[in-house]
Design an enzyme around this catalytic site. Structure first.
Site, PDB file in Angstrom:
ATOM      1  CB  SER A 127      -0.896   0.015   1.243  1.00  0.00           C
ATOM      2  OG  SER A 127      -1.542   1.261   1.395  1.00  0.00           O
ATOM      3  CE1 TYR A 146      -4.245  -2.594   4.910  1.00  0.00           C
ATOM      4  CE2 TYR A 146      -3.278  -0.500   4.236  1.00  0.00           C
ATOM      5  CZ  TYR A 146      -3.867  -1.706   3.915  1.00  0.00           C
ATOM      6  OH  TYR A 146      -4.069  -2.031   2.587  1.00  0.00           O
TER       7      TYR A 146
END
Length: 273
Positions: A170, A183
Site C-alpha cells: 500500500s 496497517y
C-alpha cells in the site's frame, strides 16, 4: 589497541541462503520463465478476484483461497476445473494454509507464482486501537503472508526451480495517513521483506511489491467518504485507483521478462508525489 571489529557486508551470502554454484551462465538461461501455476491469497472478491480472472485469461493455472468463497469465485472454479483450485481457508490458520499449498501443487503442478493479496483494513487512531486489534492486523497482513511465502518457496525452488512473487502492499506504507498506523506498518514490513528476499534468492525468484493508492473497495470504505474525497482531491489524476489499474502490473510481473527484482511499484495516480 584492540583490533577493529569488521563490519558485516549486508550483501554478503549468509548461512542457509540459496547457493549460486548451480546458476546458469547465459542471459537466456538466467531469465526467470513466465509463471504457469499461480497461488493468490484472498481471491474471492475485489482485486483478488480480478487477479484470478487475469491469470486464467493468460492461460496459466490458479489456486486461490479465502475465508468465504463467493458465488463469483465458485463459478470460475466450475468453469475452469482443470485450471483452477479453490478452497475456503483462513490465512491465519497455518496448518490449513500449508495443507492448501500441498493440495494445490498436487492438483495443478509446481507453484511458480505467488500473489500475497489477502489483508484486513483499519480505521482507528493508534491510541484507540486495542492490543488485540493490533495483533490481529499484524497476524493477517504481515505474519501470515510471510508464512505463506515460506511454504510456497519450499515447493517453488525445489530441484532448481524458479518463480515470481508479488506482495500487494500500500502507498500507506510510504505516506502517512491518520488512522492507519498498524496497517501501514504491516505493508511497510512486506516491502522490506521483498528487498531482503530478492537478495536471498539470487534471482532464482523475482520478488516485488505493488503498492496501490486507495481505491474504492470494501477495505478502503472504512476510511469514510470524507477521507476518500480528500484523497481524491489530492491525487493529480483526480480519481481513486481501480483494481483494473493493478491487474496489468501484476500480469507483467508474472509473465514478462522485465528483470524487475526487489522493487516497490506504486500505482496511485500520483497522490504520493
Amino acid at each position: 589497541m584492540s583490533d577493529p571489529v569488521a563490519t558485516p557486508d549486508p550483501a554478503a551470502p549468509r548461512t542457509g541462503m540459496i547457493p549460486t554454484d548451480s546458476a546458469p551462465a547465459t542471459a537466456a538461461d538466467t531469465a526467470v520463465p513466465p509463471a504457469r501455476v499461480v497461488l493468490i491469497s484472498g481471491g474471492s472478491r475485489g482485486l483478488g478476484l480480478a487477479l484470478v480472472r487475469m491469470v486464467l485469461a493468460s492461460g496459466a493455472r490458479v489456486a486461490t483461497f479465502a475465508r468465504t468463497i463467493t458465488p463469483e469465485l465458485a463459478a470460475l472454479a466450475e468453469a475452469f476445473p482443470e485450471h483452477a483450485y479453490v478452497a475456503p481457508v483462513d490465512i491465519t490458520d497455518v496448518a490449513a494454509v500449508t495443507g492448501f499449498v500441498k493440495e494445490a501443487s498436487a492438483r495443478l503442478g509446481r507453484i511458480d507464482g505467488l500473489i500475497n493479496n489477502a489483508a484486513v483494513g483499519q480505521d482507528s487512531m493508534h491510541l484507540q486501537t486495542s492490543p488485540a486489534d493490533i495483533a490481529r492486523i499484524v497476524e493477517t497482513n504481515l505474519t501470515a503472508p510471510l508464512i505463506l511465502t515460506r511454504a510456497v518457496l519450499r515447493t517453488m525452488i525445489r530441484r532448481n526451480g524458479r518463480g515470481r512473487i508479488i506482495m500487494i502492499t500500500s502507498v500507506g506504507a510510504q505516506r502517512g495517513y491518520a488512522g492507519l498506523t498498524t496497517y501501514a506498518a504491516t505493508k511497510g514490513g512486506l516491502d522490506a521483506a521483498v528487498r531482503t528476499l530478492a537478495r536471498e534468492l539470487h534471482g532464482r525468484v523475482l520478488v516485488n511489491s505493488i503498492a496501490p493508492g486507495f481505491f474504492a473497495s470494501e477495505m478502503s470504505s472504512v476510511l469514510g467518504s470524507d477521507q476518500l474525497a480528500a484523497i481524491t482531491r489530492r491525487t493529480p489524476s483526480g480519481r481513486l485507483v481501480e483494481p483494473e489499474n493493478i491487474v496489468p502490473i501484476a500480469r507483467m510481473l508474472l509473465f514478462e521478462d522485465t528483470d524487475l527484482n526487489g522493487q516497490v511499484i506504486t500505482v496511485d495516480g500520483g497522490s504520493s508525489i
